[in-house]
Design a protein around this motif. Structure first.
Motif, PDB file in Angstrom:
ATOM      1  N   ALA A  94       0.830  -1.207   0.000  1.00  0.00           N
ATOM      2  CA  ALA A  94       0.000   0.000   0.000  1.00  0.00           C
ATOM      3  C   ALA A  94       0.865   1.258   0.000  1.00  0.00           C
ATOM      4  CB  ALA A  94      -0.938  -0.006   1.197  1.00  0.00           C
ATOM      5  N   ALA A  95       1.985   1.209   0.694  1.00  0.00           N
ATOM      6  CA  ALA A  95       2.874   2.382   0.789  1.00  0.00           C
ATOM      7  C   ALA A  95       3.542   2.711  -0.537  1.00  0.00           C
ATOM      8  CB  ALA A  95       3.938   2.141   1.853  1.00  0.00           C
ATOM      9  N   THR A  96       3.571   1.753  -1.473  1.00  0.00           N
ATOM     10  CA  THR A  96       4.171   2.023  -2.781  1.00  0.00           C
ATOM     11  C   THR A  96       3.276   2.903  -3.639  1.00  0.00           C
ATOM     12  OG1 THR A  96       3.190   0.111  -3.924  1.00  0.00           O
ATOM     13  CG2 THR A  96       5.279  -0.252  -2.744  1.00  0.00           C
ATOM     14  N   GLY A  97       1.996   2.989  -3.294  1.00  0.00           N
ATOM     15  CA  GLY A  97       1.057   3.743  -4.109  1.00  0.00           C
ATOM     16  C   GLY A  97       0.457   2.949  -5.247  1.00  0.00           C
ATOM     17  N   LYS A  98       0.843   1.670  -5.372  1.00  0.00           N
ATOM     18  CA  LYS A  98       0.235   0.820  -6.395  1.00  0.00           C
ATOM     19  C   LYS A  98      -1.151   0.387  -5.911  1.00  0.00           C
ATOM     20  CE  LYS A  98       3.948  -1.924  -6.633  1.00  0.00           C
ATOM     21  NZ  LYS A  98       4.910  -2.948  -7.112  1.00  0.00           N
ATOM     22  N   PRO A  99      -2.107   0.199  -6.838  1.00  0.00           N
ATOM     23  CA  PRO A  99      -3.489  -0.079  -6.432  1.00  0.00           C
ATOM     24  C   PRO A  99      -3.648  -1.392  -5.660  1.00  0.00           C
ATOM     25  CG  PRO A  99      -3.428   0.735  -8.681  1.00  0.00           C
ATOM     26  CD  PRO A  99      -2.002   0.444  -8.294  1.00  0.00           C
ATOM     27  N   LEU A 100      -4.397  -1.308  -4.569  1.00  0.00           N
ATOM     28  CA  LEU A 100      -4.699  -2.446  -3.701  1.00  0.00           C
ATOM     29  C   LEU A 100      -6.203  -2.505  -3.506  1.00  0.00           C
ATOM     30  CD1 LEU A 100      -3.939  -4.650  -1.526  1.00  0.00           C
ATOM     31  CD2 LEU A 100      -3.827  -2.755   0.124  1.00  0.00           C
ATOM     32  N   LEU A 101      -6.781  -3.694  -3.657  1.00  0.00           N
ATOM     33  CA  LEU A 101      -8.226  -3.879  -3.496  1.00  0.00           C
ATOM     34  C   LEU A 101      -8.508  -4.973  -2.487  1.00  0.00           C
ATOM     35  CD1 LEU A 101     -11.209  -3.445  -4.390  1.00  0.00           C
ATOM     36  CD2 LEU A 101     -10.796  -5.159  -6.179  1.00  0.00           C
ATOM     37  N   GLY A 102      -9.271  -4.663  -1.429  1.00  0.00           N
ATOM     38  CA  GLY A 102      -9.763  -5.666  -0.495  1.00  0.00           C
ATOM     39  C   GLY A 102     -11.182  -6.062  -0.867  1.00  0.00           C
ATOM     40  N   ILE A 103     -11.470  -7.358  -0.857  1.00  0.00           N
ATOM     41  CA  ILE A 103     -12.791  -7.867  -1.219  1.00  0.00           C
ATOM     42  C   ILE A 103     -13.402  -8.591  -0.033  1.00  0.00           C
ATOM     43  CG2 ILE A 103     -14.045  -9.505  -2.669  1.00  0.00           C
ATOM     44  CD1 ILE A 103     -12.123  -8.917  -4.923  1.00  0.00           C
ATOM     45  N   CYS A 104     -14.647  -8.231   0.306  1.00  0.00           N
ATOM     46  CA  CYS A 104     -15.431  -8.848   1.385  1.00  0.00           C
ATOM     47  C   CYS A 104     -14.661  -8.739   2.703  1.00  0.00           C
ATOM     48  CB  CYS A 104     -15.805 -10.282   1.017  1.00  0.00           C
ATOM     49  SG  CYS A 104     -17.149 -10.952   2.044  1.00  0.00           S
ATOM     50  N   LEU A 105     -14.276  -9.857   3.309  1.00  0.00           N
ATOM     51  CA  LEU A 105     -13.472  -9.780   4.531  1.00  0.00           C
ATOM     52  C   LEU A 105     -12.191  -8.999   4.281  1.00  0.00           C
ATOM     53  CD1 LEU A 105     -12.806 -10.584   7.471  1.00  0.00           C
ATOM     54  CD2 LEU A 105     -11.914 -12.743   6.570  1.00  0.00           C
ATOM     55  N   GLY A 106     -11.633  -9.120   3.084  1.00  0.00           N
ATOM     56  CA  GLY A 106     -10.433  -8.382   2.730  1.00  0.00           C
ATOM     57  C   GLY A 106     -10.623  -6.871   2.850  1.00  0.00           C
ATOM     58  N   MET A 107     -11.822  -6.379   2.529  1.00  0.00           N
ATOM     59  CA  MET A 107     -12.110  -4.960   2.729  1.00  0.00           C
ATOM     60  C   MET A 107     -12.109  -4.629   4.215  1.00  0.00           C
ATOM     61  SD  MET A 107     -15.542  -2.713   1.907  1.00  0.00           S
ATOM     62  CE  MET A 107     -16.220  -2.154   3.477  1.00  0.00           C
ATOM     63  N   GLN A 108     -12.734  -5.465   5.023  1.00  0.00           N
ATOM     64  CA  GLN A 108     -12.809  -5.194   6.466  1.00  0.00           C
ATOM     65  C   GLN A 108     -11.421  -5.163   7.098  1.00  0.00           C
ATOM     66  OE1 GLN A 108     -15.580  -7.943   8.253  1.00  0.00           O
ATOM     67  NE2 GLN A 108     -17.264  -7.345   6.898  1.00  0.00           N
ATOM     68  N   LEU A 109     -10.522  -6.006   6.599  1.00  0.00           N
ATOM     69  CA  LEU A 109      -9.168  -6.058   7.155  1.00  0.00           C
ATOM     70  C   LEU A 109      -8.405  -4.759   6.949  1.00  0.00           C
ATOM     71  CD1 LEU A 109      -8.141  -9.636   5.946  1.00  0.00           C
ATOM     72  CD2 LEU A 109      -8.844  -8.979   8.256  1.00  0.00           C
ATOM     73  N   LEU A 110      -8.823  -3.934   5.997  1.00  0.00           N
ATOM     74  CA  LEU A 110      -8.142  -2.666   5.742  1.00  0.00           C
ATOM     75  C   LEU A 110      -8.304  -1.687   6.898  1.00  0.00           C
ATOM     76  CD1 LEU A 110      -9.247  -2.068   2.032  1.00  0.00           C
ATOM     77  CD2 LEU A 110      -7.093  -3.087   2.834  1.00  0.00           C
ATOM     78  N   PHE A 111      -9.306  -1.893   7.742  1.00  0.00           N
ATOM     79  CA  PHE A 111      -9.627  -0.926   8.800  1.00  0.00           C
ATOM     80  C   PHE A 111      -8.833  -1.196  10.086  1.00  0.00           C
ATOM     81  CE2 PHE A 111     -13.067  -0.391   5.845  1.00  0.00           C
ATOM     82  CZ  PHE A 111     -13.286   0.977   5.887  1.00  0.00           C
TER      83      PHE A 111
END
Length: 208
Positions: A69-86
């Motif tokens: 994420a710190a590189t600025g390249k696109p990262l996508l979290g899906i379902c539980l993966g989205m929740q883990l971003l928080f």
């Protein structure tokens, strides 16, 4: 190339095949080197938040996701993966998340059916490169917990399930979708396609 992050919990095959249907190379990998070398990354997830974070920590992939994420390249979290971003989740106790987006994940509370399962319509709240050329429609959800972003500007789209529910979040090059785009018909694939287009654009900028 897009890395599908394998930490032992997620619909890895279906997400990989969806990316390939969009004409892009996808690799399912748990290698930090391969993930960091990728043009974009997808963090899928099915199961419990605490189990997922334990797997990420034990494999060191929590640090890899943060470094990506710190590189600025696109990262996508899906379902539980989205929740883990928080920052944290209250699922079966309090568990620390990746902290890439401020906010927390809470259980649905009310006299209605949980999990939230089925097709629900999106409402786009603000402009996002993910929405370019798209019209809101229905996508497929399966979840018992939902994210409460701390910053209003990080909430890109909602759906309604007895209350407004965070459906798409994002800040900078970090995005999350609570639903399964690969199982959400034409609109889901179009949204995934917009993410892939962002990966291509970012890769082109670096090469140029």
């Amino acid at each position: 190339m897009i890395a599908i992050i394998d930490y032992g919990m997620g619909n890895l095959h279906s997400v990989s095949k969806a990316v390939e249907r969009l004409g892009r190379e996808a690799v399912v990998t748990s290698s930090p080197e391969a993930i960091l070398a990728a043009d974009g990354a997808i963090l899928p997830g099915v199961g419990a938040f605490g189990d997922a974070m334990r797997n990420l920590r034990e494999t060191g992939l929590d640090a890899t996701v943060k470094a990506f994420a710190a590189t600025g390249k696109p990262l996508l979290g899906i379902c539980l993966g989205m929740q883990l971003l928080f920052d944290e989740s209250e699922e079966h106790g309090t568990h620390e998340g990746l902290g890439l987006l401020p906010g927390r994940v809470v259980r649905f509370q009310g006299n209605y059916k949980v999990p939230h399962m089925g097709w629900n319509e999106l409402s786009f709240l603000q402009d996002s490169p993910l929405f370019e050329g798209l019209t809101p429609g229905h996508v497929y959800f399966v979840h018992s917990y939902h994210a409460l972003p701390e910053r209003r500007e990080d909430l890109l789209a909602t759906t309604d399930y007895h209350q407004p529910v965070s459906a798409i979040v994002g800040r900078g090059s970090v995005f999350g979708m609570q639903f399964h785009p690969e199982k959400s018909g034409e609109l889901g694939m179009a949204l995934l396609g917009r993410f892939v287009a962002l990966v291509d654009a970012a890769a082109g900028d670096r090469a140029g």
